[in-house]
Scaffold this motif. Structure first.
Motif, PDB file in Angstrom:
ATOM      1  N   HIS A   1       0.836  -1.206   0.000  1.00  0.00           N
ATOM      2  CA  HIS A   1       0.000   0.000   0.000  1.00  0.00           C
ATOM      3  C   HIS A   1       0.873   1.259   0.000  1.00  0.00           C
ATOM      4  O   HIS A   1       0.649   2.195  -0.766  1.00  0.00           O
TER       5      HIS A   1
ATOM      6  N   HIS B   1      -7.417   8.507   5.356  1.00  0.00           N
ATOM      7  CA  HIS B   1      -6.545   8.050   4.266  1.00  0.00           C
ATOM      8  C   HIS B   1      -7.171   8.353   2.902  1.00  0.00           C
ATOM      9  O   HIS B   1      -6.494   8.290   1.881  1.00  0.00           O
TER      10      HIS B   1
ATOM     11  N   HIS C   1       1.535   4.261  -3.140  1.00  0.00           N
ATOM     12  CA  HIS C   1       1.393   5.724  -3.070  1.00  0.00           C
ATOM     13  C   HIS C   1       2.664   6.422  -3.547  1.00  0.00           C
ATOM     14  O   HIS C   1       2.747   7.639  -3.517  1.00  0.00           O
TER      15      HIS C   1
ATOM     16  N   HIS D   1      -3.907   1.500  -7.858  1.00  0.00           N
ATOM     17  CA  HIS D   1      -4.526   1.740  -6.549  1.00  0.00           C
ATOM     18  C   HIS D   1      -5.519   2.908  -6.576  1.00  0.00           C
ATOM     19  O   HIS D   1      -6.438   2.959  -5.758  1.00  0.00           O
TER      20      HIS D   1
ATOM     21  N   HIS E   1      -9.189   4.688  -4.526  1.00  0.00           N
ATOM     22  CA  HIS E   1      -9.307   6.020  -3.932  1.00  0.00           C
ATOM     23  C   HIS E   1     -10.292   6.913  -4.673  1.00  0.00           C
ATOM     24  O   HIS E   1     -10.590   8.006  -4.199  1.00  0.00           O
TER      25      HIS E   1
HETATM   26 ZN   LIG Z   1      -4.254   4.205  -0.398  1.00  0.00          ZN
END
Ligand SMILES: [Zn+2]
Length: 199
Positions: free
Chosen positions: A46, A140, A50, A59, A63
């Motif tokens: 994870h 997050h 980012h 990913h 989001h």
């Molecule tokens: Zn994330």
């Protein structure tokens, strides 16, 4: 009876014995032990997602939702889901973790992910310092990328404490999603989005 090398048990209802796995422990203790390498794998991948462009594009589908709701926990590109869990599953396979144990943890994790992204106000008291519940995880999902570099933990927040990404909110949540809303909304378009030039 033939035995699988990985996850060590091919016989339904029979817990196998991995060479380095404490298969004599109570079942639930084994399940929570298995959660540690798997959750560390999820946290590490994870964090990397980012930082690196292609992984972020995979990913970013997770989001991209403009609101949080319980199904958001499974809103993921299938390749990214495999990359997130892959290293942890390899470690469990090498350790000879029984399939029933891994399956037990994945069942708990799936239920947890629904609560982690649920759009309702529940509190777990001091346990919020240990568990990645919605109360902290929703921070997050803030819209500004710089603001979203906190509370990466999928189930355990111990990794966030260890690596300095734990965030105890003291400000309003604001908008969730991704600035500019770059991710397409259709499922088929989302599957190819990470591979598109210029995405
Ligand atoms: Zn994330």
């Amino acid at each position: 009876m033939p035995r699988c090398w990985a996850f060590s048990c091919c016989v339904p209802g029979q817990v196998g014995r991995g060479l380095w796995w404490p298969s004599d422990w109570p079942y639930l203790a084994q399940v929570f032990l298995a959660s540690l390498p798997l959750d560390l794998s999820l946290y590490t991948m994870h964090r990397l997602s980012h930082r690196h462009g292609f992984l972020w594009r995979l990913h970013s589908i997770h989001h991209s939702s403009r609101r949080l709701y319980w199904l958001n926990g499974e809103r993921r590109h299938p390749l990214h889901a495999a990359l997130m869990a892959g290293p942890g599953l390899v470690v469990l396979g090498v350790l000879g973790t029984p399939a029933e144990v891994v399956g037990g943890w994945i069942t708990i994790l799936a239920a947890h992910l629904a609560f982690q992204h649920a759009n309702f106000d529940y509190r777990v008291g001091p346990l919020c310092y240990l568990l990645g519940v919605a109360e902290l995880h929703r921070w997050h999902h803030r819209e500004r990328f710089e603001d979203a570099q906190v509370n990466f933990g999928e189930f355990w927040l111990v990794w966030d404490h260890c690596f300095g990404t734990f965030y105890q909110p003291c400000s309003p949540l604001g908008v969730v999603g991704i600035e500019g809303d770059p991710v397409p909304h259709g499922y088929g378009e989302q599957l190819v989005y990470p591979f598109r030039a210029g995405a």
